[in-house]
Enzyme design. Sequence first.
Site, mmCIF file in Angstrom:
data_model
loop_
_atom_site.group_PDB
_atom_site.id
_atom_site.type_symbol
_atom_site.label_atom_id
_atom_site.label_comp_id
_atom_site.label_asym_id
_atom_site.label_seq_id
_atom_site.Cartn_x
_atom_site.Cartn_y
_atom_site.Cartn_z
ATOM 1 N N SER A 141 0.853 -1.195 0.000
ATOM 2 C CA SER A 141 0.000 0.000 0.000
ATOM 3 C C SER A 141 0.885 1.239 0.000
ATOM 4 O O SER A 141 1.987 1.240 0.563
ATOM 5 C CB SER A 141 -0.891 0.029 1.236
ATOM 6 O OG SER A 141 -1.559 1.291 1.321
ATOM 7 N N TYR A 155 -2.518 -1.192 10.137
ATOM 8 C CA TYR A 155 -2.523 -1.485 8.689
ATOM 9 C C TYR A 155 -1.255 -0.941 8.023
ATOM 10 O O TYR A 155 -0.560 -1.658 7.296
ATOM 11 C CB TYR A 155 -3.767 -0.867 8.062
ATOM 12 C CG TYR A 155 -3.859 -1.025 6.561
ATOM 13 C CD1 TYR A 155 -4.247 -2.239 5.995
ATOM 14 C CD2 TYR A 155 -3.585 0.041 5.699
ATOM 15 C CE1 TYR A 155 -4.344 -2.386 4.614
ATOM 16 C CE2 TYR A 155 -3.677 -0.094 4.328
ATOM 17 C CZ TYR A 155 -4.060 -1.310 3.788
ATOM 18 O OH TYR A 155 -4.153 -1.450 2.421
HETATM 19 P P1 NDP Z 1 -11.606 -5.905 -0.841
HETATM 20 O O1 NDP Z 1 -11.994 -5.961 0.594
HETATM 21 O O2 NDP Z 1 -12.429 -5.140 -1.791
HETATM 22 O O3 NDP Z 1 -11.428 -7.400 -1.393
HETATM 23 C C1 NDP Z 1 -10.685 -8.296 -0.623
HETATM 24 C C2 NDP Z 1 -10.568 -9.626 -1.300
HETATM 25 O O4 NDP Z 1 -9.746 -10.444 -0.477
HETATM 26 C C3 NDP Z 1 -11.860 -10.371 -1.446
HETATM 27 O O5 NDP Z 1 -11.755 -11.217 -2.562
HETATM 28 C C4 NDP Z 1 -11.950 -11.162 -0.155
HETATM 29 O O6 NDP Z 1 -12.721 -12.343 -0.270
HETATM 30 C C5 NDP Z 1 -10.501 -11.516 0.044
HETATM 31 N N1 NDP Z 1 -10.151 -11.681 1.439
HETATM 32 C C6 NDP Z 1 -10.418 -10.856 2.470
HETATM 33 N N2 NDP Z 1 -9.955 -11.367 3.605
HETATM 34 C C7 NDP Z 1 -9.347 -12.535 3.260
HETATM 35 C C8 NDP Z 1 -8.684 -13.529 3.994
HETATM 36 N N3 NDP Z 1 -8.563 -13.443 5.307
HETATM 37 N N4 NDP Z 1 -8.204 -14.596 3.322
HETATM 38 C C9 NDP Z 1 -8.365 -14.729 1.987
HETATM 39 N N5 NDP Z 1 -8.984 -13.825 1.251
HETATM 40 C C10 NDP Z 1 -9.479 -12.739 1.879
HETATM 41 O O7 NDP Z 1 -10.091 -5.348 -0.831
HETATM 42 P P2 NDP Z 1 -9.257 -4.550 -1.932
HETATM 43 O O8 NDP Z 1 -9.449 -5.168 -3.252
HETATM 44 O O9 NDP Z 1 -9.494 -3.109 -1.763
HETATM 45 O O10 NDP Z 1 -7.778 -4.810 -1.399
HETATM 46 C C11 NDP Z 1 -6.938 -5.816 -1.928
HETATM 47 C C12 NDP Z 1 -5.510 -5.554 -1.462
HETATM 48 O O11 NDP Z 1 -5.113 -4.253 -1.878
HETATM 49 C C13 NDP Z 1 -5.337 -5.596 0.064
HETATM 50 O O12 NDP Z 1 -4.091 -6.176 0.380
HETATM 51 C C14 NDP Z 1 -5.338 -4.123 0.434
HETATM 52 O O13 NDP Z 1 -4.650 -3.884 1.632
HETATM 53 C C15 NDP Z 1 -4.609 -3.530 -0.772
HETATM 54 N N6 NDP Z 1 -4.848 -2.109 -0.952
HETATM 55 C C16 NDP Z 1 -6.093 -1.625 -1.234
HETATM 56 C C17 NDP Z 1 -6.273 -0.264 -1.413
HETATM 57 C C18 NDP Z 1 -7.601 0.334 -1.730
HETATM 58 O O14 NDP Z 1 -7.709 1.566 -1.716
HETATM 59 N N7 NDP Z 1 -8.622 -0.450 -2.043
HETATM 60 C C19 NDP Z 1 -5.163 0.671 -1.257
HETATM 61 C C20 NDP Z 1 -3.902 0.065 -0.964
HETATM 62 C C21 NDP Z 1 -3.766 -1.281 -0.817
HETATM 63 P P3 NDP Z 1 -14.004 -12.647 0.717
HETATM 64 O O15 NDP Z 1 -15.099 -11.746 0.265
HETATM 65 O O16 NDP Z 1 -14.317 -14.089 0.517
HETATM 66 O O17 NDP Z 1 -13.528 -12.331 2.101
#
Ligand code: NDP
Length: 246
Positions: A141, A155
């Site tokens: 991030s 985080y």
């Molecule tokens: P979302 O919450 O929109 O999506 C998360 C995804 O990860 C879903 O597919 C979810 O599946 C899965 N997931 C969540 N928890 C777990 C877990 N414990 N084990 C396995 N799968 C899991 O997140 P984003 O797409 O926004 O974020 C993705 C990555 O990008 C993260 O690492 C986040 O920190 C990083 N990021 C995001 C930013 C943003 O602004 N969106 C900015 C910077 C970094 P399910 O629904 O089944 O839980």
Amino acid sequence: MSKLANKVALVTGGSRGIGAAIAKRLAADGASVAITYAKDASAASAVVKAIEVSGGKAIAIQADAADAGAAKDAVEKTVATFGRLDVLVNNAGTAIPKPFEEATLEEMDRVLDINIRGVFATTQTALKHMTDGSRIIMIGSAVGERAVAPGLVPYAATKGAVKMFTQALSREVGSRGITVNNVQPGPIDTDLNPASGDWAVPQKAATALNRYGHVEEIAAMVAFIAGPESSYITGANLTVDGGMNA
Ligand code: NDP
């Protein structure tokens, strides 16, 4: 010839948001793709269907990244299904935004277990199977390098750890021709960080482009790092944040 033809990719947390866009993009570039998810099986199978409809190959694996055993099993299942593993994208991650003094130890453990411990376990297992030229890609991030707002202390600390994990690991596996890179998104419109609402206003204003990013804009960077043209990039933190950290 597709850039990732005959390659196999595993994208953790690939059922929604950034991970789903990465999975679809890597599949469009020719890779067979395994995705993991924690809870939402129907979202995961929708991603698999979308890839299959476009002529690709995909599977979904339920594996909570906080459970190291499940994370390892997901790697093994990917290899058992597709026969190899060339690209690992450690995307699964979460945040529990609140003032640090109000965060419980349980909440901090949850963020650490998913964002760090799960990454360690998945990557270690993946390395057992990866051959020369493979790619390990973290989704860190922009706040792993610069904390732009309050409320994200644990985080941001985990994403800073992801940054150093990337750099340190690149030194260990470089002799095998395996690259390790960290894509650092800024504010991207997903369920985790929706582009509407009070929380979005200061984030949007902090970017040079004055907008949230789209999931495809992160997937494009991941596709480049996964592909053959990035062969001399390793140990790098590649920030895709609309200029938020400029
Ligand atoms: P979302 O919450 O929109 O999506 C998360 C995804 O990860 C879903 O597919 C979810 O599946 C899965 N997931 C969540 N928890 C777990 C877990 N414990 N084990 C396995 N799968 C899991 O997140 P984003 O797409 O926004 O974020 C993705 C990555 O990008 C993260 O690492 C986040 O920190 C990083 N990021 C995001 C930013 C943003 O602004 N969106 C900015 C910077 C970094 P399910 O629904 O089944 O839980």
